[in-house]
Design a protein around this motif. Structure first.
Motif, PDB file in Angstrom:
ATOM      1  N   PHE A 229       3.692  -2.863  -7.508  1.00  0.00           N
ATOM      2  CA  PHE A 229       4.071  -3.478  -6.234  1.00  0.00           C
ATOM      3  C   PHE A 229       5.476  -3.020  -5.836  1.00  0.00           C
ATOM      4  O   PHE A 229       5.717  -2.618  -4.691  1.00  0.00           O
ATOM      5  N   SER A 242       4.205  -4.956   2.405  1.00  0.00           N
ATOM      6  CA  SER A 242       5.154  -5.198   1.321  1.00  0.00           C
ATOM      7  C   SER A 242       6.141  -6.313   1.627  1.00  0.00           C
ATOM      8  O   SER A 242       6.944  -6.692   0.789  1.00  0.00           O
ATOM      9  N   TYR A 248       0.270  -8.297   0.912  1.00  0.00           N
ATOM     10  CA  TYR A 248       0.056  -7.170   0.010  1.00  0.00           C
ATOM     11  C   TYR A 248      -1.257  -7.309  -0.761  1.00  0.00           C
ATOM     12  O   TYR A 248      -2.024  -6.351  -0.864  1.00  0.00           O
TER      13      TYR A 248
END
Length: 338
Positions: A229, A242, A248
């Motif tokens: 991530f 993001s 996400y």
């Protein structure tokens, strides 16, 4: 057949990831990139001193619950000053239903020295990572909306550090009022328990609101997932996906499946937010998030209003007030939506 296809996809994904990492490695070590891109190296792997990691471990070990779970929040000087968000946040634990005990397990991560000094005057577990000032100066140069992006950078960095130290995390934004204990809604067999307002996803162009409160379990899977991530945020620092953990994971279902990252979506009925005025009932809500409110003065006003309504509703219930709980309505948000 499906499992075979998934394994094939995972193999291709890992191969692609390897070549991306290799490319980044080569770029980092090219002379032109070193001259112009030191800050990007910092974004990928911020420097962490051994002594600072030990200090963080000491704070976490004092604040942890028996199952190695800690409650984390983050704020800066604007939110950590007399009469501001931090004061109201801590008060919510004291007036909430069965929540005061959680103050013993709350670690407040501060973003600057001023916030650290004020935090220490109110709470025993405050931590200010000294690398943040250099780290965030680098980040601010790489984003077009530094305020929010800087916060996400710092939060993700802290989450990964704490997960790597073997602690489970209940993360809460500081503008979340803790009205009841949320623990019964978090199931530790999952890596992530989170309340995502998926109904807002399409309406807001791919931005799924969350309740400002989620549970992360420290496992090898969650650690690797957050590394990925964070890596994707380096590649796409201004991506809509993001900017929100909910966004996400909604947009990255294939990645979630490949890592085996187990997610529990908590019923949004229990985790309130200012974005949905008067949707939440006093008898059902466990927390209230002051989102959809950028102005600090308005946020503080409506957070105080939220706590005032909560205290009054509990007093009326304890006095056998004749009106049903459903008859009560939140007055907040008021200034936040003007």
């Amino acid at each position: 057949m499906r499992d075979l296809g998934l394994r094939k996809w995972q193999s291709l994904s890992l191969t692609a990831t390897f070549f991306i990492v290799l490319l980044c490695f080569l770029l980092f070590h090219s002379s032109d990139f070193v001259r112009s891109g030191d800050r990007r190296r910092i974004l990928l792997k911020p420097p962490t001193s051994h002594s600072e990691r030990e200090k963080l471990e000491q704070v976490l070990s004092r604040a942890t619950m028996p199952d190695r779970t800690v409650i984390l929040t983050m704020l800066d000087e604007a939110w950590a000053s007399p009469g501001s968000v931090l004061d109201i946040f801590l008060r919510s634990f004291r007036v909430g239903e069965g929540t005061e005990r959680f103050l013993d397990h709350l670690v407040i991560i501060v973003m600057d020295a001023e916030a650290f000094n004020y935090c220490r005057s109110l709470h025993p577990y405050c931590f200010y990572p000294s690398i943040f000032s250099h780290y965030l100066r680098s980040i601010a140069q790489s984003t077009t909306s530094p305020d929010h992006n800087v916060y996400i950078w710092k939060r993700n960095y802290v989450l990964l550090q704490v997960l790597e130290l073997g602690y489970n995390i209940i993360f809460t934004d500081a503008d979340v009022m803790w009205l009841r204990s949320p623990l019964s809604h978090f199931h530790p067999q999952n890596e992530l328990s989170i309340s995502c307002d998926l109904s807002s996803y399409e309406q807001s162009g791919g931005n799924a609101q969350d309740g400002g409160l989620f549970f992360l379990k420290s496992t090898a899977i969650s650690i690797e997932f957050f590394k990925y991530f964070n890596f994707m945020k380096v590649l796409y620092p201004n991506s809509r996906a993001s900017k929100s953990l909910c966004s996400y994971i909604v947009q990255s279902e294939d990645v979630v499946a490949a890592y085996g990252f187990r997610i529990q979506y908590v019923n949004t009925t229990y985790f309130g937010e200012f974005c949905h005025r008067n949707k939440y009932q006093f008898r059902e809500v466990y927390s209230m998030h002051a989102n959809c409110c950028e102005d600090l003065r308005s946020k503080v006003h409506d957070l105080k209003l939220t706590l005032h309504d909560w205290i009054n509703s509990r007093a009326r219930s304890s006095d056998n007030y004749t009106s049903k709980p459903e008859a009560f309505r939140w007055r907040a948000p008021k200034m936040c939506l003007i």
